[in-house]
Design a protein around this motif. Structure first.
Motif, mmCIF file in Angstrom:
data_model
loop_
_atom_site.group_PDB
_atom_site.id
_atom_site.type_symbol
_atom_site.label_atom_id
_atom_site.label_comp_id
_atom_site.label_asym_id
_atom_site.label_seq_id
_atom_site.Cartn_x
_atom_site.Cartn_y
_atom_site.Cartn_z
ATOM 1 N N UNK A 1 29.235 -4.825 -1.896
ATOM 2 C CA UNK A 1 28.792 -4.626 -0.518
ATOM 3 C C UNK A 1 29.525 -5.598 0.397
ATOM 4 N N UNK A 2 30.031 -5.098 1.514
ATOM 5 C CA UNK A 2 30.632 -5.988 2.514
ATOM 6 C C UNK A 2 29.560 -6.834 3.183
ATOM 7 N N UNK A 3 28.389 -6.237 3.393
ATOM 8 C CA UNK A 3 27.207 -6.947 3.865
ATOM 9 C C UNK A 3 26.002 -6.148 3.413
ATOM 10 N N UNK A 4 24.811 -6.663 3.600
ATOM 11 C CA UNK A 4 23.632 -6.071 2.972
ATOM 12 C C UNK A 4 23.282 -4.668 3.481
ATOM 13 N N UNK A 5 23.821 -4.266 4.634
ATOM 14 C CA UNK A 5 23.555 -2.928 5.164
ATOM 15 C C UNK A 5 24.770 -2.000 5.029
ATOM 16 N N UNK A 6 25.792 -2.441 4.312
ATOM 17 C CA UNK A 6 27.035 -1.664 4.187
ATOM 18 C C UNK A 6 26.899 -0.596 3.108
ATOM 19 N N UNK A 7 27.742 0.430 3.170
ATOM 20 C CA UNK A 7 27.741 1.419 2.093
ATOM 21 C C UNK A 7 28.267 0.801 0.805
ATOM 22 N N UNK A 8 27.787 1.268 -0.352
ATOM 23 C CA UNK A 8 28.258 0.715 -1.623
ATOM 24 C C UNK A 8 29.696 1.138 -1.910
ATOM 25 N N UNK A 9 30.492 0.216 -2.401
ATOM 26 C CA UNK A 9 31.881 0.498 -2.784
ATOM 27 C C UNK A 9 31.975 0.356 -4.293
ATOM 28 N N UNK A 10 32.310 1.433 -5.017
ATOM 29 C CA UNK A 10 32.357 1.359 -6.486
ATOM 30 C C UNK A 10 33.294 0.258 -6.969
ATOM 31 N N UNK A 11 32.874 -0.443 -8.007
ATOM 32 C CA UNK A 11 33.698 -1.490 -8.602
ATOM 33 C C UNK A 11 34.845 -0.846 -9.376
ATOM 34 N N UNK A 12 36.044 -1.359 -9.165
ATOM 35 C CA UNK A 12 37.226 -0.886 -9.879
ATOM 36 C C UNK A 12 37.844 -2.071 -10.619
ATOM 37 N N UNK A 13 37.793 -2.044 -11.950
ATOM 38 C CA UNK A 13 38.281 -3.163 -12.747
ATOM 39 C C UNK A 13 39.560 -2.835 -13.528
ATOM 40 N N UNK A 14 40.248 -1.768 -13.154
ATOM 41 C CA UNK A 14 41.369 -1.327 -13.980
ATOM 42 C C UNK A 14 42.512 -2.338 -14.030
ATOM 43 N N UNK A 15 42.646 -3.183 -13.025
ATOM 44 C CA UNK A 15 43.722 -4.172 -13.019
ATOM 45 C C UNK A 15 43.212 -5.584 -13.291
#
Length: 513
Positions: free
Chosen positions: A31-45
């Motif tokens: 989250x960019x901040x507590x009211x932001x939309x969720x951004x999926x975690x990408x761990x491929x790199x």
């Protein structure tokens, strides 16, 4: 310690515990901040290993764990539950101690309850360890996944002002959807079958699960709604959300700021400030994306529309507790004095165009003013139980045409001392399903819970738990022997008044405050 080399996540370290393997606190979105939309975690790199040996923090909401213990009427040992404004979107994976590279087990994804205002997968009553252990004992092993999502203001506070500033509504539902997408993409590396996922939601989690049926993207194969579905707790209309927002602004002392300044302050609210505005009900809103319409019995009875169910979910497991209406006591207890008389007057006014109906309802549920306040309140709660929990499950089962519907009634009594002892009160089913309270139950009570668990796990495994509910025979499985709930007379009542209208009349009475 247990370590796996996940094909997408890399080295992931968890715990071995009592013949199980747990991977805890795995972050699925940022989250960019507590009211932001969720951004999926990408761990491929990423070359960093994941430490999944302890529960992660939750996001928002009140610490209602002890309050929920009060409803259950029994406590479990608990610790301090960490919170984070931006790092709380995580999930926990529990699986039998197996070689994950050679297994493809059914997946049970769990959404906790808490009225959209509280709750966490790390609360001891919501943990899946014992359920997964029992699944192995029963020969129905599953991979269990419990999901943290935003609750309270961070999850559901919205207004036109916030949306104009780019704040997305229904963040709690958005979190859940991203988590389900993460599970589909990653669960194979934990020994789960990504094409064999059952979403199980309890209370507000059951409401959420039913709302996800409107997704255009298939998210799960089966759904289980336990003591909650979208007819029980409906999205609130825009004006109500605007009122809650305006009151929140007033309480926070932000009235005199410009819209941009106010939005900036809200974005950065600290935990104490969030707590100040957490008393307002947290509910979804129709936003055209996560929630497409306010569900109604009329819409469902006509055949569930695609705005509520796209048809990709095959089977439905749905039911209630004999006295789920107990959860509504908190909204009425402060009005208990003279409540029978007040309720009768409200009914007489609102349904005066249907001669005799008010008297019929009052008689059926023994709410008349001659009874004690306690008895009248109890009768009102039973009516609320039947209208908000019982008949909606029947309407949904009748309308389910894409696969099989399995309906149950949980009638096993709450065994612990307190107001609801002897009743199958709200959350009693969860204490027996997840087996976190087994050491405090008699052998007979444990066996009732085991039967309930076995049937749900049978459903999760893609098998038939009992006779399906259909037009020829509306079969309902019962657990326990309690009677007195879900009065059949409710069906005579809704022949005289549309269920949606009756629901609205009852909602009006509750909302009078």
């Amino acid at each position: 310690m247990a370590t796996i080399q996940h094909p997408l996540l890399g080295r992931t370290e968890g715990n071995k515990k009592n013949g199980l393997v747990e991977f805890l606190g795995i972050q699925y979105a940022t989250l960019a901040h507590q009211f932001a939309p969720p951004v999926p975690v990408d761990r491929k790199d990423s070359d960093e290993s994941i430490d999944a040996t302890s529960y992660g923090p939750s996001v928002g909401g009140v610490d209602g764990c002890d309050s929920e213990f009060g409803l259950i009427q029994h406590k479990l040992p608990r610790t301090h539950f960490a919170k984070s404004a931006t790092q709380g979107l995580n999930l926990n994976i529990t699986l039998p101690n197996v070689d994950v590279s050679s297994k493809s087990l059914p997946v049970l994804a769990f959404l906790h309850g808490g009225g959209f205002s509280a709750g966490s997968s790390s609360w001891p009553q919501n943990q899946l360890t014992n359920l997964v252990s029992v699944s192995s004992e029963l020969g129905l092993p599953v991979v269990g996944v419990s999901i943290n999502y935003r609750v309270g203001p961070a999850g559901f506070l919205t207004s036109q002002e916030l949306r104009d500033a780019g704040f997305t509504p229904n963040n709690g539902l958005r979190d859940q959807r991203v988590a389900l997408q993460w599970i589909k993409a990653h669960i194979k590396g934990f020994g789960g079958d990504s094409e064999n996922i059952t979403l199980v939601g309890h209370s507000a989690g059951g409401v959420s699960a039913s709302l996800h049926l409107a997704s255009e993207e298939p998210l799960f194969k089966r759904v289980a709604c336990l003591s909650g579905q979208f007819l029980a707790v409906k999205p609130l209309p825009d004006p109500v959300h605007e009122h809650f927002y305006a009151e929140s602004v007033r309480i926070l002392g932000l009235d005199n700021l410009s819209p941009s300044e106010r939005v900036s302050r809200i974005q950065g609210l600290n935990a104490d400030e969030v707590a100040k505005i957490s008393a307002f009900p947290s509910r979804p809103i129709v936003d055209g994306r996560m929630c497409l319409e306010i569900p109604s019995v009329k819409a469902v009875a006509g055949g569930i529309p695609t705005t509520l169910h796209r048809g990709w979910c095959q089977d439905l497991f749905i039911g209630d507790c004999q006295f789920d209406g107990s959860i509504m006591a908190g909204a009425l207890d402060h009005r208990k004095s003279g409540i029978g008389k007040a309720f009768g007057e409200h009914l007489e006014k609102e349904v005066k165009d249907i001669p005799g109906l008010a008297g019929k309802i009052i008689s059926a549920y023994t709410i008349n003013s001659e009874n004690s306040d306690d008895d009248s309140l109890h009768g009102i709660l039973r009516l609320l139980n039947d209208v908000f929990f019982y008949i909606p499950t029947v309407y949904l089962a009748r309308s389910w045409k894409d696969g099989a519907a399995y309906v149950y009634r949980f009638n096993s009594p709450n065994p612990w001392e307190g107001r609801w002892q002897g009743e199958a009160s709200h959350i009693t089913d969860l204490t027996m399903l997840l087996h976190n309270f087994d050491e405090f139950l008699t052998e007979e009570q444990k066996e009732a819970g085991r039967d309930y668990t076995r049937d749900l796990l049978t459903f999760v495994s893609g098998k038939k738990p009992w006779q399906a509910f259909d037009e020829q025979e509306e079969f309902e499985m019962e657990y326990g022997t309690l009677s007195g709930g879900r009065r059949k007379l409710i069906w005579d009542i809704v022949e005289e008044i549309e269920p949606d209208r009756l629901t609205f009349v009852l909602e009006q009475f509750i909302a009078r405050g």
